[in-house]
Design an enzyme around this catalytic site. Sequence first.
Site, short mmCIF file in Angstrom:
data_model
loop_
_atom_site.label_atom_id
_atom_site.label_comp_id
_atom_site.label_asym_id
_atom_site.label_seq_id
_atom_site.Cartn_x
_atom_site.Cartn_y
_atom_site.Cartn_z
N ASP A 1 26.89 23.69 -0.76
CA ASP A 1 27.15 24.97 -1.42
C ASP A 1 27.71 26.01 -0.46
O ASP A 1 27.93 27.17 -0.86
CB ASP A 1 25.86 25.52 -2.05
CG ASP A 1 25.44 24.72 -3.28
OD1 ASP A 1 26.21 23.83 -3.69
OD2 ASP A 1 24.35 24.98 -3.81
N GLU B 1 14.24 31.22 -8.42
CA GLU B 1 14.64 30.15 -9.33
C GLU B 1 13.73 28.93 -9.14
O GLU B 1 13.43 28.54 -8.02
CB GLU B 1 16.10 29.77 -9.04
CG GLU B 1 16.66 28.66 -9.91
CD GLU B 1 18.10 28.33 -9.54
OE1 GLU B 1 18.49 27.16 -9.69
OE2 GLU B 1 18.84 29.23 -9.09
N LYS C 1 24.37 25.86 -16.68
CA LYS C 1 25.28 24.87 -16.10
C LYS C 1 25.95 24.17 -17.27
O LYS C 1 25.32 23.38 -17.97
CB LYS C 1 24.51 23.87 -15.24
CG LYS C 1 23.87 24.50 -14.00
CD LYS C 1 23.03 23.48 -13.25
CE LYS C 1 22.47 24.06 -11.95
NZ LYS C 1 21.57 23.10 -11.26
N ARG D 1 28.10 23.79 -9.79
CA ARG D 1 27.34 22.62 -9.37
C ARG D 1 27.74 22.27 -7.94
O ARG D 1 28.75 22.75 -7.42
CB ARG D 1 27.62 21.41 -10.28
CG ARG D 1 27.32 21.60 -11.76
CD ARG D 1 25.90 22.07 -12.05
NE ARG D 1 24.85 21.28 -11.49
CZ ARG D 1 24.23 20.26 -12.11
NH1 ARG D 1 24.58 19.93 -13.35
NH2 ARG D 1 23.24 19.60 -11.53
N CYS D 2 26.95 21.42 -7.30
CA CYS D 2 27.27 21.10 -5.89
C CYS D 2 28.52 20.23 -5.78
O CYS D 2 29.19 20.23 -4.76
CB CYS D 2 26.08 20.41 -5.22
SG CYS D 2 25.65 18.86 -5.99
N LYS E 1 26.46 32.40 -10.01
CA LYS E 1 26.04 31.70 -8.79
C LYS E 1 27.09 30.62 -8.53
O LYS E 1 27.12 29.60 -9.22
CB LYS E 1 24.66 31.08 -9.02
CG LYS E 1 24.09 30.32 -7.85
CD LYS E 1 22.74 29.71 -8.25
CE LYS E 1 22.16 28.84 -7.14
NZ LYS E 1 20.93 28.13 -7.61
#
Length: 474
Positions: free
Chosen positions: A252, A336, A386, A415-416, A437
């Site tokens: 990330d 989170e 997501k 997402r990664c 994010k």
Amino acid sequence: MSVQEYLDKHMLSRKIEDAVNAAVRAKTPDPVLFISNHMKKAVPSVITKVKARQILDSRGIPTVEVDLFTNKGMFRASVPSGDSTGMYEAVELRDGDKGIYLGNAVTKAVKNINEKISEALVGMDPTVQLQIDQAMIDLDKTEKKTELGANAILAVSIAACKAGAAEKEVPLYKHIADLSGKSNSILPVPAFTVISGGKYSGNSLPIQDILILPTGASRFEEALQMGSETYHHLKAVITEKYGANGCSVGEDGGFTPNISSIREGLDIVKEAISRTGYADKIKIGIDVAATDFCIGTKYDLEFKSPNKSGQNFKSGEDMIQMYKELCIDYPITSIEDPFDKEDWEHSKHFCNLGLCQVVGDDLLMSNPKRIERAINESACNSLLLKINQIGTVTEAIEVVKLAKEGNWGVVVSHRCGETDDSFIADLAVAIGAGQIKAGAPCRGEHLAKYNQLLRIEEELGDQAVYAGEDWRSS
């Protein structure tokens, strides 16, 4: 349909004549270009072709890319993927042949698009997103999209959404806002990943991420500047304390210095923020991802340490106390996944303390049934959205509405395994999420989203509104 039948159906002879007459009246210097543009507006756009291929995401793992064609042009979309998938989310289809991309190839999903989905959608109006998504859901016939693959369906859904915006001649975020019934566009507060830990990093930090949120910025452009400057100050702090080797980054984009405790990580982030001069304008968030180190009913904060002390094997009550102390000692405004995805009781207890935003990721997996339960039980107060966990643009909009009806915040998340597709930036603005994010302020797949938000803010001009201090109630 024959050429003559097509001409008759759309009354093209009459429309061509009208276009020529309009060009004459306009005394245009380029009549061919004028007539071409006039015809594009005169003839309703339909999906003419859908073509998919396998590409690689930011981790070098295969994912799906789609080119969707209409009379107006070609519209491309690619989908992200996570490191892990939960039992409650839509299923991405992979080939499973260990001899090719270690089993991660997506040629089956690509084939489903090229042979099945394409046939079902050709001829449809790209502006009718609900019908397009429903056609794919009906074609799949499974609850979690296991037949066609959520990766196949979502790629087409996003591409169709882009085509719909082009047909309406509006920006993508405006088209999505229309689909969701929103009239005001809000620029989200970015939650930048700055420190990475958890099970996918090589350090001993048990939690997955430490993030910064520039809630005190006046514009998104200023928020991005604050994030970038803090990130580079943090790099200097890490170099001073741990050497240059501590500046390696995770998937990330967060730094992965050799730290072993949450407080150690928070201390260096706090130091970096203080060096920027933005101390009163930047808050801190943590992504605990507690499911990764939950053993039975206990939480092992030393699960990555070769030499365990035994002092960090905590009960749910211990974790609540730890979070309370952290929220007192640091400007933490968001946590989170503070507990395991099935630890509803401690999630409810902690959320009801009202200390900070409590974001549900593994707890919810963007699943409507899980979201409804969490709202009813007050197990968290914010949705981490997501879109690949649910599989279509329409369904993503619906779960956002569900969360908003529960007076929750919404965090649109990457997402990664990312691509350079910036769709989630437009989505965040359109639905008034208030938060996005998308990783660290570095690496192309992350900056594609942040830079798109810059463009949207510029385009909106005086009408641009940055969520800022109202990031949770946008």
